[in-house]
Design a protein around this motif. Structure first.
Motif, PDB file in Angstrom:
ATOM      1  N   ILE A   1       0.844  -1.203   0.000  1.00 25.88           N
ATOM      2  CA  ILE A   1       0.000   0.000   0.000  1.00 25.88           C
ATOM      3  C   ILE A   1       0.874   1.246   0.000  1.00 25.88           C
ATOM      4  CG2 ILE A   1      -1.739   1.280   1.309  1.00 25.88           C
ATOM      5  CD1 ILE A   1      -2.595  -1.527   2.434  1.00 25.88           C
ATOM      6  N   VAL A   2       1.892   1.230   0.849  1.00 24.94           N
ATOM      7  CA  VAL A   2       2.769   2.396   0.941  1.00 24.94           C
ATOM      8  C   VAL A   2       3.532   2.575  -0.364  1.00 24.94           C
ATOM      9  CG1 VAL A   2       4.738   3.388   2.138  1.00 24.94           C
ATOM     10  CG2 VAL A   2       2.979   2.187   3.428  1.00 24.94           C
ATOM     11  N   ALA A   3       4.029   1.449  -0.893  1.00 25.11           N
ATOM     12  CA  ALA A   3       4.799   1.544  -2.140  1.00 25.11           C
ATOM     13  C   ALA A   3       3.933   2.096  -3.263  1.00 25.11           C
ATOM     14  CB  ALA A   3       5.348   0.176  -2.524  1.00 25.11           C
ATOM     15  N   ASP A   4       2.635   1.754  -3.196  1.00 25.66           N
ATOM     16  CA  ASP A   4       1.708   2.273  -4.201  1.00 25.66           C
ATOM     17  C   ASP A   4       1.607   3.792  -4.156  1.00 25.66           C
ATOM     18  OD1 ASP A   4       0.816   0.383  -5.863  1.00 25.66           O
ATOM     19  OD2 ASP A   4      -1.282   0.483  -5.210  1.00 25.66           O
ATOM     20  N   LYS A   5       1.672   4.315  -2.950  1.00 29.23           N
ATOM     21  CA  LYS A   5       1.509   5.755  -2.777  1.00 29.23           C
ATOM     22  C   LYS A   5       2.740   6.516  -3.264  1.00 29.23           C
ATOM     23  CE  LYS A   5      -2.415   5.883  -0.306  1.00 29.23           C
ATOM     24  NZ  LYS A   5      -3.522   5.754  -1.240  1.00 29.23           N
ATOM     25  N   LEU A   6       3.902   5.876  -3.166  1.00 34.45           N
ATOM     26  CA  LEU A   6       5.136   6.581  -3.532  1.00 34.45           C
ATOM     27  C   LEU A   6       5.179   6.813  -5.041  1.00 34.45           C
ATOM     28  CD1 LEU A   6       7.558   4.664  -1.181  1.00 34.45           C
ATOM     29  CD2 LEU A   6       6.936   7.059  -1.009  1.00 34.45           C
ATOM     30  N   PRO A   7       5.922   7.806  -5.462  1.00 30.26           N
ATOM     31  CA  PRO A   7       5.880   8.171  -6.893  1.00 30.26           C
ATOM     32  C   PRO A   7       6.463   7.116  -7.827  1.00 30.26           C
ATOM     33  CG  PRO A   7       7.095   9.803  -5.594  1.00 30.26           C
ATOM     34  CD  PRO A   7       6.775   8.684  -4.688  1.00 30.26           C
TER      35      PRO A   7
ATOM     36  N   GLY B   1      12.483  11.133  10.166  1.00 25.59           N
ATOM     37  CA  GLY B   1      13.679  11.195   9.328  1.00 25.59           C
ATOM     38  C   GLY B   1      13.482  10.665   7.930  1.00 25.59           C
ATOM     39  N   MET B   2      12.248  10.313   7.591  1.00 23.63           N
ATOM     40  CA  MET B   2      12.028   9.817   6.233  1.00 23.63           C
ATOM     41  C   MET B   2      11.411  10.941   5.407  1.00 23.63           C
ATOM     42  SD  MET B   2      12.044   6.231   6.527  1.00 23.63           S
ATOM     43  CE  MET B   2      12.052   5.149   7.916  1.00 23.63           C
ATOM     44  N   SER B   3      11.851  10.989   4.179  1.00 26.45           N
ATOM     45  CA  SER B   3      11.228  11.970   3.320  1.00 26.45           C
ATOM     46  C   SER B   3      11.270  11.454   1.903  1.00 26.45           C
ATOM     47  CB  SER B   3      11.978  13.291   3.403  1.00 26.45           C
ATOM     48  OG  SER B   3      13.230  13.146   2.763  1.00 26.45           O
ATOM     49  N   CYS B   4      10.333  11.945   1.137  1.00 25.31           N
ATOM     50  CA  CYS B   4      10.337  11.590  -0.274  1.00 25.31           C
ATOM     51  C   CYS B   4      10.421  12.891  -1.051  1.00 25.31           C
ATOM     52  CB  CYS B   4       9.070  10.820  -0.627  1.00 25.31           C
ATOM     53  SG  CYS B   4       8.956  10.469  -2.386  1.00 25.31           S
ATOM     54  N   PRO B   5      11.620  13.247  -1.486  1.00 23.99           N
ATOM     55  CA  PRO B   5      11.740  14.554  -2.142  1.00 23.99           C
ATOM     56  C   PRO B   5      10.817  14.738  -3.341  1.00 23.99           C
ATOM     57  CG  PRO B   5      13.895  13.645  -1.649  1.00 23.99           C
ATOM     58  CD  PRO B   5      12.900  12.584  -1.338  1.00 23.99           C
ATOM     59  N   PRO B   6      10.691  13.746  -4.234  1.00 25.86           N
ATOM     60  CA  PRO B   6       9.795  14.004  -5.368  1.00 25.86           C
ATOM     61  C   PRO B   6       8.331  14.112  -4.954  1.00 25.86           C
ATOM     62  CG  PRO B   6      11.195  12.102  -5.802  1.00 25.86           C
ATOM     63  CD  PRO B   6      11.349  12.435  -4.371  1.00 25.86           C
ATOM     64  N   GLY B   7       7.931  13.305  -3.968  1.00 29.62           N
ATOM     65  CA  GLY B   7       6.527  13.303  -3.582  1.00 29.62           C
ATOM     66  C   GLY B   7       6.177  14.462  -2.669  1.00 29.62           C
ATOM     67  N   GLY B   8       7.146  14.850  -1.862  1.00 30.12           N
ATOM     68  CA  GLY B   8       6.923  15.969  -0.972  1.00 30.12           C
ATOM     69  C   GLY B   8       5.994  15.628   0.181  1.00 30.12           C
ATOM     70  N   ASN B   9       5.540  16.677   0.833  1.00 30.84           N
ATOM     71  CA  ASN B   9       4.711  16.490   2.016  1.00 30.84           C
ATOM     72  C   ASN B   9       3.402  15.818   1.695  1.00 30.84           C
ATOM     73  OD1 ASN B   9       6.435  17.570   3.917  1.00 30.84           O
ATOM     74  ND2 ASN B   9       5.839  19.656   3.363  1.00 30.84           N
ATOM     75  N   GLU B  10       2.939  16.035   0.476  1.00 30.69           N
ATOM     76  CA  GLU B  10       1.646  15.494   0.092  1.00 30.69           C
ATOM     77  C   GLU B  10       1.648  13.974   0.213  1.00 30.69           C
ATOM     78  OE1 GLU B  10      -0.782  15.649  -3.996  1.00 30.69           O
ATOM     79  OE2 GLU B  10       0.511  17.367  -3.587  1.00 30.69           O
ATOM     80  N   VAL B  11       2.679  13.354  -0.392  1.00 32.33           N
ATOM     81  CA  VAL B  11       2.780  11.905  -0.375  1.00 32.33           C
ATOM     82  C   VAL B  11       3.011  11.404   1.036  1.00 32.33           C
ATOM     83  CG1 VAL B  11       4.327  10.017  -1.005  1.00 32.33           C
ATOM     84  CG2 VAL B  11       3.496  11.576  -2.748  1.00 32.33           C
TER      85      VAL B  11
ATOM     86  N   GLU C   1       1.868  10.100  12.230  1.00 33.61           N
ATOM     87  CA  GLU C   1       1.849  11.542  12.069  1.00 33.61           C
ATOM     88  C   GLU C   1       3.027  11.959  11.204  1.00 33.61           C
ATOM     89  OE1 GLU C   1       1.348  14.957  15.292  1.00 33.61           O
ATOM     90  OE2 GLU C   1      -0.009  13.241  15.420  1.00 33.61           O
ATOM     91  N   ALA C   2       2.741  12.683  10.163  1.00 33.52           N
ATOM     92  CA  ALA C   2       3.827  13.133   9.288  1.00 33.52           C
ATOM     93  C   ALA C   2       4.278  14.513   9.730  1.00 33.52           C
ATOM     94  CB  ALA C   2       3.343  13.186   7.856  1.00 33.52           C
ATOM     95  N   LYS C   3       5.581  14.654   9.828  1.00 34.22           N
ATOM     96  CA  LYS C   3       6.107  15.964  10.182  1.00 34.22           C
ATOM     97  C   LYS C   3       6.217  16.774   8.903  1.00 34.22           C
ATOM     98  CE  LYS C   3      10.161  17.286  11.799  1.00 34.22           C
ATOM     99  NZ  LYS C   3      11.519  16.911  12.164  1.00 34.22           N
ATOM    100  N   GLU C   4       5.626  17.949   8.945  1.00 31.72           N
ATOM    101  CA  GLU C   4       5.738  18.815   7.764  1.00 31.72           C
ATOM    102  C   GLU C   4       7.200  19.172   7.574  1.00 31.72           C
ATOM    103  OE1 GLU C   4       3.685  20.925   5.526  1.00 31.72           O
ATOM    104  OE2 GLU C   4       2.423  19.142   5.689  1.00 31.72           O
TER     105      GLU C   4
ATOM    106  N   SER D   1      14.254  18.022  -5.900  1.00 26.40           N
ATOM    107  CA  SER D   1      15.379  17.956  -4.977  1.00 26.40           C
ATOM    108  C   SER D   1      15.740  16.526  -4.592  1.00 26.40           C
ATOM    109  CB  SER D   1      15.135  18.800  -3.729  1.00 26.40           C
ATOM    110  OG  SER D   1      14.179  18.204  -2.897  1.00 26.40           O
ATOM    111  N   CYS D   2      15.841  15.669  -5.610  1.00 21.79           N
ATOM    112  CA  CYS D   2      16.211  14.284  -5.332  1.00 21.79           C
ATOM    113  C   CYS D   2      17.706  14.157  -5.077  1.00 21.79           C
ATOM    114  CB  CYS D   2      15.813  13.375  -6.494  1.00 21.79           C
ATOM    115  SG  CYS D   2      16.761  13.641  -7.999  1.00 21.79           S
TER     116      CYS D   2
END
Lengths: 442, 197, 286, 332, 201
Positions: C40-46, C73-83, C94-97, C175-176
């Motif tokens: 499910i998570v992998a589906d959400k990622l770009p 400490g996890m982030s997805c630069p291409p997906g950004g906060n939205e993803v 909880e996602a940290k902005e 910003s990848c």
């Protein structure tokens, strides 16, 4: 006639300066002595701004195992210790000395007399070579004392002297063999003593028949030394190729020549060893060929280390109008200079000036897979493949294809009919693969 | 609007043959003429329509683990129905397509749409998808068949283009021609896709 | 119901039944326990597999997130906060902005500002040219302008400006960090996008002494320190003859750009100044 | 003073270039061309010219308008493809078919893969095989050699020596009875036989081959291993039953073997790189040629043999690396 | 509506129901189409026979083994007003360029060939498929010849039949099929006619 078997090319020789006797270059106004003239760790300066130094005085100490001492080549005052553009095109630390007179350090024998008797013990020879900052003068500038110390468990049984000078244009070794043959032979005997070997072979390509004849006449006086004429083929001056050609032994991939019982030294190094051991003179000058098709008087000079290259060119008749490229070293492995005021270093064997018409590379076409690069590679590699792998950043594959064996001789780029930048790409591959391997071994 | 998008995507953007590279076996095998391509395309469309409809109707009744066997049975049934009907009422077409009709069962296009689309969407969308994909498939097969027929026999749908000349470039009638034509049509469709995107 | 119907129903039906029984047994025997949430998570990622998160790809990030059960400490630069927000919602975390970031090119050594002193020939890649020499302009830190960074960009977010010979980063940069890795001179830096995409940074990374740097390039940072004095937020530090603006402390007050004698400090996406004070080009100290 | 140039070493480069190699190959084709012009007359000249011109034309069109890249029609590669294509089709082939063959050679076999150096298969051979499958009737009618004539129509056609023998053997006739039906070996060597435009004279092709060997355009490995393996295989079969299998010399000098071994198989782009790879490739070509010639449906197998081996070249390149310096020799 | 769980009973039940429903439908369709299919097949056979024998009103079929072994050939005796007008032989050969070729050969009762039509083949389109009457009139040359006096071989093999250009193998194979039909015909039918004047069948 002997030569190495695998690959090799034969570029036009163009030995323009081979009949020009070695001249002594007048002292420049200032010398710039880089602190990293050798392979390995840069030396640490032991003088400071304003100090006055004598020629032959130690000015920087090589403290690591693979490093070399650096001596002042002139007498004068230290002007500054600063970053200066050297032959690499980058700014590196160097000691700039303003020349005042020509006073030499005490204890250096400047006479021309030949001293034949070797009084020092092997250990003393090695420490003298170390102390006097001798490095390999063929171009790789590997500290010589390291080569003279045979590692534990290994034995050397033959000393190989590299008088091949396979690079086109260059004649400094050739002239040295003609004019300083006896000194060089004594130097070879010194090295034989240090290594405890009783056999030394001088390999000379047969495009230097006068040098071969001259040496042949002299060697009966020096037991154990023989001269071997070799067929002209580039890169015969490469250590591994020379060993293969002379004693038919193959240095295993990634290993040093000592693995097969050989130690290789350049003729220039042998001369420097003679001077250091018998005359107590550090390595502060060397023979430099200044040549090129447009140069008025292609010459061979004895130049002090640190002399600006512009001075040498001036002495050879000035820089021709249409010069497009100035190369430090030979045309096959030399480095193009971005600044002709860079200093002569211990590894500068020649200065080559190319007219504009000959500077440009061929237009680049698609690779037509003719396989010439693979057939002439002296290491049996496949340059076309390595270049593609490197440009696609597939460094793992580069490693399995033995990119680290590449000796960067340039034969592949020389031979390519499509003018592809093979060696450029392989160099990147070699760098990155080397980084990857070091990271893994850490 | 959404339905329209589902319907049209099979033509160029997600063309089953040239973009998704599904159902290549019939696409290469039967397309010796435009008519054969059309027939095979329509047969497949019918199967697709049937299987997509049924699958989307019963998608919630079928447990996950017997999903695939059930789909296969459903698809195979429709294929057999097509086969029997065609043999009975269109014997000529059946003769030229005969070998490939049973192979519709393993045409990954049908299975693929059932699994990827019909089992996740409602009946309406599934039918539209089946029609779009089926027509895209038909279009592709007809194009390939037409290309091969024009070059290989100088005719289209059996109508001679140059009167009196029947022997064209034989290679296009043979299997290599199918691959060559396929390759260049894939190039064309990728170009079109890029252009329309 | 005739014979054929009966036979076929019985045979095919029993075949189905037997198949179902076998399937059930096999399913019981080879049950694979994989966390379904990974999918499910992998589906959400770009799915760009750019490596911007620091892991080997999108799937790896999904596995990591599910394993750790936190987005710390996890982030997805291409997906950004939205993803990341969506993933947080799915996993009930909880996602940290995180402040959106973008790559910036910290060199202005265009052909005009740093005129070429030599000509380069050979493989047109920065990787090789960097090993060979200091660059046509002579600055050992300056942009080589052969476009390794552009070649490394998977998102079509960069192009080479052929007039200046410098790479330009477009707004769709995710910003990848691929270009940062590709540049052999580390000219490109990932910085905070800033409010309304406004950014101020020192567009130079030359650490040579002012005079030396200036000789090669008109717009080099000469390390004069004027900006450091001007900054009231301690955002600017001077080290090795080079000023650096900390994007976490910078308040985008626009005080420093005008004081820079070599115009090395760049401001992006600001409205034009009403009256720009004449910048005095003071001769830098050698 | 001008700006100095900086570049990586080396700083000298050979005189050799792609177009010099290509024109060298072209030059070496002259003897074979002259022989065919003598035997097939104006028809051969027309076919050759048409092929060369249309190859260059299609390369120009594709590079200029489809790829929109640099146009390199004068680097000689398109000319060679055209010349070689012409050399392996019958002189009596209608010119429009030659044009189609050129289109296939350049457009399909070369440009589709990315142009010079990127093609997997030899373009000329692809063109030929395409024509052979597309127009089997025309491609199987070989004009009989005569002395030079300007006649274009009514060329008397006849089977090639290979076809004579193959058909005869298939009918159960003895080789010794069939051989009198074909010209003397010396005559065959000179090129006095039915066949494609440029493949008839083994002698002229050998001449060209020797020129290319001297100029180092080709190396000896591929032709030697190809011809050698054909000789050996045909020799073995011949020794088993000389009445069913024709002698190796006949195989060597008839059909397209010489042209194939010297010009087609040695095509740089589609042949292996390392010496042992080349030898394996040559042997593979030879084996397949004999298998197709004797057991296959076609009397001639050179084109297919080389194309099949072309497909194996990447594999051969992987499997047969040059001998590395300092590599420990495995198993002695 | 949530998906059903993959429990044992669910799985077995669903799969059983799906297969049962499918097989029921199929059986129904089969029953519906059995008749038309048989009709279509028969029509095809009748059509092939009618092409190679003169007009008839009654057919009788019988199988004979060819003299050289192999699969038996189906002989269709065609009668018009109870008089034997022709015999259509369903013959085959394995010597085709790509496998078996089947053909229908029609004989007059006296052994002359009325006509030949192919039934199935996999020959190269454009070359070998010239045996197809719709593609080429090549096979018309068999019309009316008497295999007794005409050698059923291509000219290359010293026969009397023109080969198909570039497809000699196919032509050869077709001759072989016709020869087989004739040999069998001669063995089983012609010999009887010659002895008894009229075969009693």
């Amino acid at each position: 006639m002997k030569t190495f078997k695998l690959g090799g090319v034969h570029p036009p020789e163009n030995k323009l300066s081979q009949s020009a006797a070695i001249e002594v270059l007048p002292l420049p106004e200032t010398v710039t002595i880089p602190l990293s003239q050798h392979l390995g760790v840069p030396a640490n300066p032991v003088v400071k701004k304003g100090d006055s130094v004598k020629a032959g005085q130690l000015i920087a100490k090589g403290e690591a195992f693979i490093s070399a001492n650096i001596h002042s080549s002139v007498s004068g005052t230290v002007q500054k210790i600063d970053d200066v553009v050297d032959t690499s095109g980058y700014r590196k630390k160097a000691i700039v000395i303003k020349v005042e007179g020509d006073i030499w350090e005490d204890g250096i024998d400047l006479s021309k007399d030949l001293v034949k008797d070797i009084s020092l013990s092997p250990q003393e020879i090695v420490s003298r070579v170390n102390e006097k900052g001798i490095v390999g003068m063929g171009g790789a500038t590997f500290p010589s004392h390291v080569k003279l110390m045979v590692p534990q468990g290994k034995t050397a049984d033959v000393l190989i002297i590299n008088g091949v000078e396979c690079e086109p244009y260059l004649t400094s070794d050739h002239r040295l063999m003609l004019e300083k043959a006896e000194e060089m032979l004594v130097g070879i005997q010194i090295q034989m003593k240090a290594l405890n070997v009783d056999r030394a072979i001088i390999g000379v390509e047969n495009n230097k028949p006068d040098a071969i004849d001259h040496l042949m006449k002299l060697i009966p006086e020096y037991p154990g030394i023989s001269v071997e004429p070799l067929k002209v083929k580039y890169p015969q001056g490469g250590e591994k190729q020379l060993i293969k050609a002379l004693v038919n032994r193959e240095v295993p991939s990634g290993k040093l020549p000592i693995e097969v019982g050989c130690v290789v030294h350049n003729v220039g190094t042998s001369f420097a060893v003679y001077e250091a051991v018998q005359k107590n003179k550090p390595l502060v000058e060397r023979v430099v060929t200044v040549t090129g098709k447009g140069v008025k008087e292609p010459s061979n000079f004895v130049a002090r280390i640190g002399t600006p290259i512009a001075n040498l060119i001036e002495a050879a008749g000035g820089i021709p109008e249409n010069t497009g490229k100035v190369i430090n070293g030979g045309p096959m492995m030399g480095k193009a200079l971005s600044d002709i005021n860079a200093p002569v270093t211990k590894g500068t064997s020649g200065i080559l000036l190319f007219p504009q018409a000959e500077t440009s590379r061929k237009p680049v076409h698609n690779c037509i897979r003719c396989g010439r690069c693979a057939s002439i590679c002296p290491m049996g590699l496949e340059p076309y493949l390595l270049a593609v792998l490197a440009s696609h950043k597939r460094f793992d594959d580069c490693e399995t294809e033995k990119v680290m064996d590449c000796i960067e001789c340039g034969s592949c780029l020389y031979i390519c009919p499509s003018g592809r930048p093979l060696l450029d790409q392989i160099r990147v591959g070699k760098n990155e693969t080397g980084k990857m391997i070091r990271l893994r071994n850490r | 609007m959404k339905q329209w998008k589902i319907f049209t995507k099979g033509f160029i953007k997600d063309n089953p043959v040239f973009i998704l590279l599904l159902g290549l076996c019939p696409a290469l095998g039967v397309t010796t003429s435009a008519f054969n391509g059309l027939g095979m395309g329509l047969a497949t469309t019918f199967v697709l329509l049937g299987s997509n409809t049924v699958v989307s109707i019963i998608k919630n009744v079928i447990p996950n683990k017997v999903r695939i066997p059930s789909f296969i049975v459903i698809i195979a049934s429709f294929v057999t129905i097509v086969q029997l009907t065609m043999e009975a009422f269109l014997p000529d077409l059946f003769e030229s397509l005969g070998l490939f009709i049973p192979l519709i069962v393993v045409n990954c296009l049908v299975m693929g749409r059932a699994e990827a689309f019909a089992s996740k969407n409602n009946i309406g969308s599934s039918i539209v998808d089946a029609l779009g994909m089926g027509l895209g498939f038909t279009l592709a097969l007809t194009m390939l068949g037409g290309l091969r027929e024009i070059l290989g026999a100088y005719s289209i749908f059996g109508i001679q283009l140059i009167p009196g000349v029947t022997d064209g470039m034989l290679v296009f009638v043979l299997a290599p021609g199918a691959f060559i034509g396929m390759g260049y049509l894939i190039i064309l469709f990728n170009y079109l896709k890029k252009k329309t995107a | 119901m005739n014979e054929i119907t009966l036979i076929s129903v019985i045979s095919l039906g029993s075949l189905g039944t037997i198949a179902a029984i076998i399937l059930y047994m096999v399913a019981q025997k080879f049950k694979v326990i994989e966390d379904p949430r990974i999918d499910i998570v992998a589906d959400k990622l770009p799915g760009a597999n750019c490596g911007g998160c620091g892991l080997a790809g999108c799937r790896a990030l999904a596995e990591e997130i599910v394993k750790k059960e936190s987005l710390e400490g996890m982030s997805c630069p291409p997906g950004g906060n939205e993803v990341m927000g969506e993933i947080a919602k799915v996993l009930g975390l909880e996602a940290k902005e995180q402040d959106p970031t973008i790559a910036v090119v910290r060199c202005s050594g265009s052909r005009e500002n740093a005129p070429p002193k030599v000509k380069y020939e050979g493989d047109m890649t920065c990787a090789f040219a960097h090993n060979l020499f200091a660059g046509e302009g002579g600055c050992p830190k300056g942009c080589l302008s052969y476009g390794d960074c552009v070649a490394s960009c998977d998102f079509d977010a960069m192009y080479m400006d052929h007039k200046t010979g410098l790479p330009v980063i477009k707004d769709n940069c995710v910003s990848c960090g691929a270009c940062v890795k590709a540049c052999p001179r580390s000219i490109i830096e990932i910085r905070k996008r800033g409010k309304k995409d406004r950014r101020i940074f020192v567009s130079c990374i030359n650490v040579e002494k002012g005079g030396v740097a200036r000789k090669n390039c008109q717009v080099a940072c000469i390390g004069c320190g004027k900006c450091v004095k001007e900054c009231k937020f301690d955002a600017i530090t001077l080290e090795n003859n080079l000023a650096y603006i900390d994007f976490n402390k910078c308040t985008l007050c626009r005080k420093c750009p005008p004081v820079c004698p070599t115009n090395a400090i760049h401001e992006l996406n600001f409205p034009p100044r009403r009256q720009r004070p004449e910048t005095k080009a003071e001769p830098a100290e050698a | 003073m001008n700006l100095l140039t900086v570049s990586g070493s080396p700083h000298v480069y050979t005189e050799e270039s792609v177009s010099k190699i290509m024109y060298g190959v072209l030059f070496s084709l002259i003897p074979a061309a002259l022989v065919s012009f003598y035997f097939f007359g104006l028809a051969a000249i027309m076919v050759t010219l048409t092929a060369i011109v249309s190859c260059m034309f299609f390369e120009f069109i594709i590079q200029k308008y489809l790829i929109k890249g640099p146009v390199t029609i004068f680097d000689g590669s398109a000319v060679i493809t055209g010349a070689l294509l012409a050399f392996i089709v019958p002189a009596s082939l209608p010119l429009w078919m030659v044009v189609i063959g050129s289109l296939v050679s350049i457009g399909m076999a070369k440009m589709t893969f990315g142009g010079l150096g990127k093609n997997i298969f030899n373009p000329a051979l692809v063109g030929r095989v395409f024509l052979m499958i597309s127009f089997p009737v025309e491609m199987n009618m070989y004009p009989k050699p005569t002395s030079f004539s300007t006649q274009l129509t009514d060329i008397i056609t006849g089977p090639t020596p290979l076809a004579v023998v193959k058909e005869g053997v298939a009918q159960g006739e003895k080789v010794s009875d069939l051989l009198p039906e074909v010209p003397e070996y010396v005559s065959l060597l000179m090129g006095n036989m039915g066949g494609s435009v440029g493949e008839i004279s083994a002698l002229a092709i050998l001449l060209g081959g020797i020129y290319m060997l001297i100029r180092k355009i080709i190396t000896w490995e591929i032709p030697a291993s190809y011809l050698g393996s054909v000789m050996i295989l045909a020799g073995i079969l011949w020794m088993i039953d000389p009445e069913v299998y024709v002698d190796p010399l006949f195989h060597l000098i008839t059909g397209g073997l010489m042209l194939g071994a010297i010009y087609m198989a040695t095509d740089m782009v589609t042949s292996p790189m390392s010496r042992w790879g080349m030898i394996v490739y040559g042997i593979g070509c030879g084996f397949l040629t004999i298998v197709i010639r004797i057991f296959g449906a076609y009397p001639e197998g050179v084109a297919f043999a080389i194309l099949i081996m072309n497909a194996f070249v990447p594999l051969i390149n992987r499997g047969f690396k040059p001998k590395r310096f300092g590599e420990e020799v495995k198993n002695g | 509506m949530a998906k059903k769980e993959s429990t044992f009973i669910n799985m077995v039940l669903t799969l059983f129901l799906v297969t049962a429903a499918a097989s029921f439908t199929l059986a129904t369709v089969y029953n519906l189409t059995a008749e038309p299919i048989a009709q279509a097949r028969e029509a095809k056979r009748q059509f092939a026979i009618s092409q190679v024998v003169p007009e008839f009103d009654r057919l009788e079929s019988k199988n004979f083994l060819p003299p050289d072994g192999g699969d038996s050939l189906e002989f269709n005796f065609a009668y018009m007003n109870n008089e034997l007008v022709g015999i259509a032989v369903n013959t085959w050969t394995n010597r085709g360029y790509s496998g078996r070729i089947t053909a229908m050969v029609g004989f007059y009762p006296d052994g002359r060939i009325f006509d030949v039509v192919h039934l199935q083949h996999k020959e190269t389109p454009g070359l070998g498929d010239k045996i197809d009457k719709s593609k080429s009139d090549w096979s018309d040359q068999f019309k009316g010849i008497d295999p007794e006096t005409t050698t059923l071989k291509v000219r290359k093999d010293n026969g009397d039949i023109d080969a198909i250009t570039a497809a000699t193998i196919t032509a050869r194979a077709y001759c072989d099929a016709i020869q087989r039909a004739y040999d069998t015909f001669a063995d089983h039918v012609l010999s009887q006619t010659k002895q008894e004047g009229e075969p009693e069948l």
